[in-house]
Design a protein around this motif. Structure first.
Motif, mmCIF file in Angstrom:
data_model
loop_
_atom_site.group_PDB
_atom_site.id
_atom_site.type_symbol
_atom_site.label_atom_id
_atom_site.label_comp_id
_atom_site.label_asym_id
_atom_site.label_seq_id
_atom_site.Cartn_x
_atom_site.Cartn_y
_atom_site.Cartn_z
ATOM 1 N N ILE A 51 -25.777 -24.234 42.678
ATOM 2 C CA ILE A 51 -25.761 -22.984 43.425
ATOM 3 C C ILE A 51 -26.094 -21.858 42.466
ATOM 4 O O ILE A 51 -25.640 -21.836 41.314
ATOM 5 N N THR A 52 -26.917 -20.919 42.946
ATOM 6 C CA THR A 52 -27.313 -19.800 42.097
ATOM 7 C C THR A 52 -26.147 -18.839 41.885
ATOM 8 O O THR A 52 -25.122 -18.908 42.566
ATOM 9 N N SER A 56 -27.076 -17.408 46.853
ATOM 10 C CA SER A 56 -28.109 -17.339 47.895
ATOM 11 C C SER A 56 -28.892 -18.630 48.048
ATOM 12 O O SER A 56 -29.551 -18.834 49.079
ATOM 13 N N SER A 57 -28.830 -19.479 47.051
ATOM 14 C CA SER A 57 -29.625 -20.704 47.098
ATOM 15 C C SER A 57 -28.823 -21.881 46.562
ATOM 16 O O SER A 57 -28.092 -21.757 45.584
ATOM 17 N N THR A 58 -28.982 -23.020 47.248
ATOM 18 C CA THR A 58 -28.322 -24.256 46.827
ATOM 19 C C THR A 58 -29.349 -25.374 46.756
ATOM 20 O O THR A 58 -30.416 -25.312 47.371
ATOM 21 N N ASN A 59 -28.994 -26.389 46.009
ATOM 22 C CA ASN A 59 -29.877 -27.537 45.841
ATOM 23 C C ASN A 59 -29.017 -28.793 45.802
ATOM 24 O O ASN A 59 -27.915 -28.778 45.224
ATOM 25 N N LYS A 65 -27.468 -35.100 50.488
ATOM 26 C CA LYS A 65 -27.873 -34.086 51.467
ATOM 27 C C LYS A 65 -27.295 -34.386 52.835
ATOM 28 O O LYS A 65 -27.324 -35.523 53.301
#
Length: 120
Positions: A51-52, A56-59, A65
């Motif tokens: 996570i950033t 705002s962004s996750t991977n 998933k």
């Protein structure tokens, strides 16, 4: 002194859920990207989720998933990993990682790990 303390691991049956927590201290948590990795004995550590710094962004790794969710609470200096629909192959030691910007560049710091065992 950077400290990352994981908790929340344990034994759970297949299909169950766990929430891992990583409490951070010693650095500006809100400015740092955070990640969860896992490692089985004798194998390389692999990225599970990241996570950033602003959230705002996750991977996610393809294998998790739709089942795992990473989140952060900057007020508590804590990053979480919600793990649902757990499978035996999720059994590993899970590690929290902080990516911290220093004067010379980025440095990675790791927690001590928490064991997750998925078994009936």
């Amino acid at each position: 002194q950077v400290q990352l303390v994981e908790s929340g691991g344990g034994l759970v049956q297949p299909g169950g859920s766990l929430r891992l927590s990583c409490a951070a201290s010693g650095f500006t948590f809100s400015s740092s990207a955070m990640s969860w990795y896992r490692q089985a004995q004798g194998e390389e550590r692999e990225l599970v989720a990241s996570i950033t710094s602003d959230g705002s962004s996750t991977n996610y790794a393809d294998s998790v998933k739709g089942r795992f969710t990473i989140s952060r609470d900057d007020a508590k200096n804590t990053v979480y990993l919600q793990m649902n629909s757990l499978k035996p192959e999720d059994t590993d030691v899970y590690y929290c990682k902080a990516l911290i910007l220093r004067n010379w560049g980025f440095a990675a710091y790791w927690g001590q790990g928490t064991q997750v065992t998925v078994s009936s």
